[in-house]
Design a protein around this motif. Structure first.
Motif, mmCIF file in Angstrom:
data_model
loop_
_atom_site.group_PDB
_atom_site.id
_atom_site.type_symbol
_atom_site.label_atom_id
_atom_site.label_comp_id
_atom_site.label_asym_id
_atom_site.label_seq_id
_atom_site.Cartn_x
_atom_site.Cartn_y
_atom_site.Cartn_z
ATOM 1 N N HIS A 73 0.819 -1.209 0.000
ATOM 2 C CA HIS A 73 0.000 0.000 0.000
ATOM 3 C C HIS A 73 0.856 1.264 0.000
ATOM 4 C CE1 HIS A 73 0.935 0.863 4.217
ATOM 5 N NE2 HIS A 73 0.748 -0.428 4.460
ATOM 6 N N ALA A 74 0.254 2.367 -0.346
ATOM 7 C CA ALA A 74 0.912 3.677 -0.335
ATOM 8 C C ALA A 74 1.152 4.141 1.103
ATOM 9 C CB ALA A 74 0.058 4.685 -1.100
ATOM 10 N N GLU A 75 1.807 5.294 1.236
ATOM 11 C CA GLU A 75 2.165 5.773 2.575
ATOM 12 C C GLU A 75 0.927 5.973 3.439
ATOM 13 O OE1 GLU A 75 5.142 9.163 3.949
ATOM 14 O OE2 GLU A 75 3.090 9.925 3.771
ATOM 15 N N SER A 76 0.967 5.383 4.635
ATOM 16 C CA SER A 76 -0.145 5.489 5.579
ATOM 17 C C SER A 76 0.228 6.410 6.733
ATOM 18 C CB SER A 76 -0.492 4.106 6.129
ATOM 19 O OG SER A 76 0.534 3.646 6.996
ATOM 20 N N ALA A 77 -0.768 6.723 7.549
ATOM 21 C CA ALA A 77 -0.515 7.529 8.744
ATOM 22 C C ALA A 77 0.472 6.828 9.674
ATOM 23 C CB ALA A 77 -1.834 7.793 9.468
ATOM 24 N N GLY A 78 0.372 5.507 9.758
ATOM 25 C CA GLY A 78 1.318 4.762 10.580
ATOM 26 C C GLY A 78 2.733 4.861 10.049
ATOM 27 N N ASN A 79 2.899 4.754 8.731
ATOM 28 C CA ASN A 79 4.222 4.897 8.126
ATOM 29 C C ASN A 79 4.826 6.252 8.422
ATOM 30 O OD1 ASN A 79 3.073 3.256 5.088
ATOM 31 N ND2 ASN A 79 3.844 2.335 6.957
ATOM 32 N N ALA A 80 3.969 7.265 8.488
ATOM 33 C CA ALA A 80 4.433 8.640 8.716
ATOM 34 C C ALA A 80 4.650 8.944 10.194
ATOM 35 C CB ALA A 80 3.422 9.623 8.127
ATOM 36 N N GLY A 81 4.448 7.957 11.072
ATOM 37 C CA GLY A 81 4.680 8.160 12.493
ATOM 38 C C GLY A 81 3.566 8.866 13.224
ATOM 39 N N LEU A 82 2.376 8.915 12.624
ATOM 40 C CA LEU A 82 1.254 9.604 13.243
ATOM 41 C C LEU A 82 0.501 8.685 14.201
ATOM 42 C CD1 LEU A 82 -0.099 11.437 10.061
ATOM 43 C CD2 LEU A 82 1.553 12.275 11.756
ATOM 44 N N VAL A 83 -0.338 9.289 15.021
ATOM 45 C CA VAL A 83 -1.170 8.525 15.943
ATOM 46 C C VAL A 83 -2.207 7.738 15.147
ATOM 47 C CG1 VAL A 83 -2.960 8.750 17.718
ATOM 48 C CG2 VAL A 83 -0.853 10.085 17.896
ATOM 49 N N THR A 84 -2.403 6.477 15.534
ATOM 50 C CA THR A 84 -3.408 5.630 14.890
ATOM 51 C C THR A 84 -4.324 5.030 15.951
ATOM 52 O OG1 THR A 84 -1.935 3.701 14.937
ATOM 53 C CG2 THR A 84 -1.871 5.096 12.974
ATOM 54 N N GLN A 85 -5.487 4.539 15.504
ATOM 55 C CA GLN A 85 -6.480 4.019 16.444
ATOM 56 C C GLN A 85 -6.629 2.509 16.375
ATOM 57 O OE1 GLN A 85 -7.744 6.037 18.678
ATOM 58 N NE2 GLN A 85 -6.701 7.790 17.743
ATOM 59 N N ASP A 86 -6.699 1.981 15.185
ATOM 60 C CA ASP A 86 -6.954 0.552 15.001
ATOM 61 C C ASP A 86 -6.230 0.101 13.730
ATOM 62 O OD1 ASP A 86 -8.897 -1.547 13.456
ATOM 63 O OD2 ASP A 86 -8.917 -1.882 15.622
ATOM 64 N N PRO A 87 -5.608 -1.068 13.745
ATOM 65 C CA PRO A 87 -4.837 -1.494 12.564
ATOM 66 C C PRO A 87 -5.629 -1.479 11.263
ATOM 67 C CG PRO A 87 -4.370 -2.932 14.420
ATOM 68 C CD PRO A 87 -5.496 -2.037 14.849
ATOM 69 N N GLY A 88 -6.913 -1.817 11.333
ATOM 70 C CA GLY A 88 -7.690 -1.894 10.112
ATOM 71 C C GLY A 88 -8.167 -0.573 9.573
ATOM 72 N N SER A 89 -8.142 0.480 10.393
ATOM 73 C CA SER A 89 -8.714 1.765 9.975
ATOM 74 C C SER A 89 -7.648 2.833 9.703
ATOM 75 C CB SER A 89 -9.671 2.282 11.058
ATOM 76 O OG SER A 89 -8.962 2.558 12.266
ATOM 77 N N ILE A 90 -6.390 2.462 9.667
ATOM 78 C CA ILE A 90 -5.328 3.439 9.399
ATOM 79 C C ILE A 90 -5.448 3.931 7.957
ATOM 80 C CG2 ILE A 90 -2.836 3.798 9.226
ATOM 81 C CD1 ILE A 90 -2.517 1.616 11.377
ATOM 82 N N PRO A 91 -5.578 5.243 7.741
ATOM 83 C CA PRO A 91 -5.753 5.767 6.375
ATOM 84 C C PRO A 91 -4.419 6.106 5.718
ATOM 85 C CG PRO A 91 -5.999 7.542 7.934
ATOM 86 C CD PRO A 91 -5.714 6.300 8.762
ATOM 87 N N LEU A 92 -4.495 6.388 4.447
ATOM 88 C CA LEU A 92 -3.337 6.939 3.745
ATOM 89 C C LEU A 92 -3.163 8.408 4.111
ATOM 90 C CD1 LEU A 92 -3.707 5.518 0.106
ATOM 91 C CD2 LEU A 92 -2.442 4.546 2.043
ATOM 92 N N THR A 93 -1.935 8.878 4.012
ATOM 93 C CA THR A 93 -1.656 10.304 4.125
ATOM 94 C C THR A 93 -1.985 10.981 2.798
ATOM 95 O OG1 THR A 93 0.613 10.005 3.354
ATOM 96 C CG2 THR A 93 0.230 9.849 5.751
#
Length: 210
Positions: free
Chosen positions: A10-30
């Motif tokens: 997948h493309a860059e996600s919020a998790g990849n960018a070091g941002l706060v996330t809530q649930d593994p399945g709901s992490i969006p792209l930046t």
């Protein structure tokens, strides 16, 4: 019965960018990730025979431009999501850095059947998903199949291909972790895996399409 499959991270996600996330399945792209997905869909060089997508949001967002470009191609959802080995409820509202000590503890334990808690899976569970996917590709003799998924999953596919059996792939969890950390699979890169009719496996390591 062989197959020819292209695994897309997948493309860059919020998790990849070091941002706060809530649930593994709901992490969006930046925003960058959304741009990467658009470029990927526009530049993809062939019409897939089937497009399989992880149920996780970041993979679905990555696949969306490709699906728009090829609206008549068969689309399936497969269990090719990322390895969720930490109990999600315990880590809502955290970053990768916040979870680092728990990640290290999980891998240091090295028990392939250990589950961290509700919503988490063991390494054995994860590798069984990988096995299911490879058998699915083989059963349908998939050619030019595209699977939009995640870095850990792609790594695990390669690991299973390197191992003579599922049991050995599961039992070599510490070695998998060391190898998995040795190099990154870039966002929106492609890893090609082929299984010949003679049983030989071919791997083309990650390459970019954009």
């Amino acid at each position: 019965m062989g197959f020819d499959a292209f695994f897309i991270r997948h493309a860059e996600s919020a998790g990849n960018a070091g941002l706060v996330t809530q649930d593994p399945g709901s992490i969006p792209l930046t925003e960058l990730g959304l741009q990467q997905a658009e470029e990927f869909g526009r530049a993809f060089p062939f019409k897939p025979s089937v497009i399989a997508v992880s149920p996780f949001l970041r993979a679905q967002q990555t696949a969306a431009p490709l699906l728009r470009r090829f609206p008549r191609v068969e689309i399936v959802t497969l269990p090719i999501q990322e390895f969720t080995y930490l109990a999600p409820a315990q880590w809502r509202g955290t970053t990768n850095e916040d979870r680092r000590h728990a990640v290290e503890a999980f891998w240091s334990r090295g028990h392939s059947d250990h589950r961290d808690g509700e919503g988490a899976e063991s390494f054995a569970d994860f590798m069984e998903r990988v096995e299911f996917t490879l058998r699915w590709l083989q059963k349908r003799q998939a050619q030019q199949a595209v699977l939009v998924c995640h870095e850990f999953f792609i790594r695990a596919v390669l690991w299973r291909c390197f191992c003579p059996s599922l049991e050995q792939a599961i039992g070599s969890m510490p070695a998998f972790r060391a190898w998995q950390q040795s190099a990154k699979i870039p966002n929106v890169s492609t890893t090609r895996v082929t299984l010949g009719s003679d049983g030989r496996v071919g791997v083309t390591l990650p390459f970019g399409l954009t």
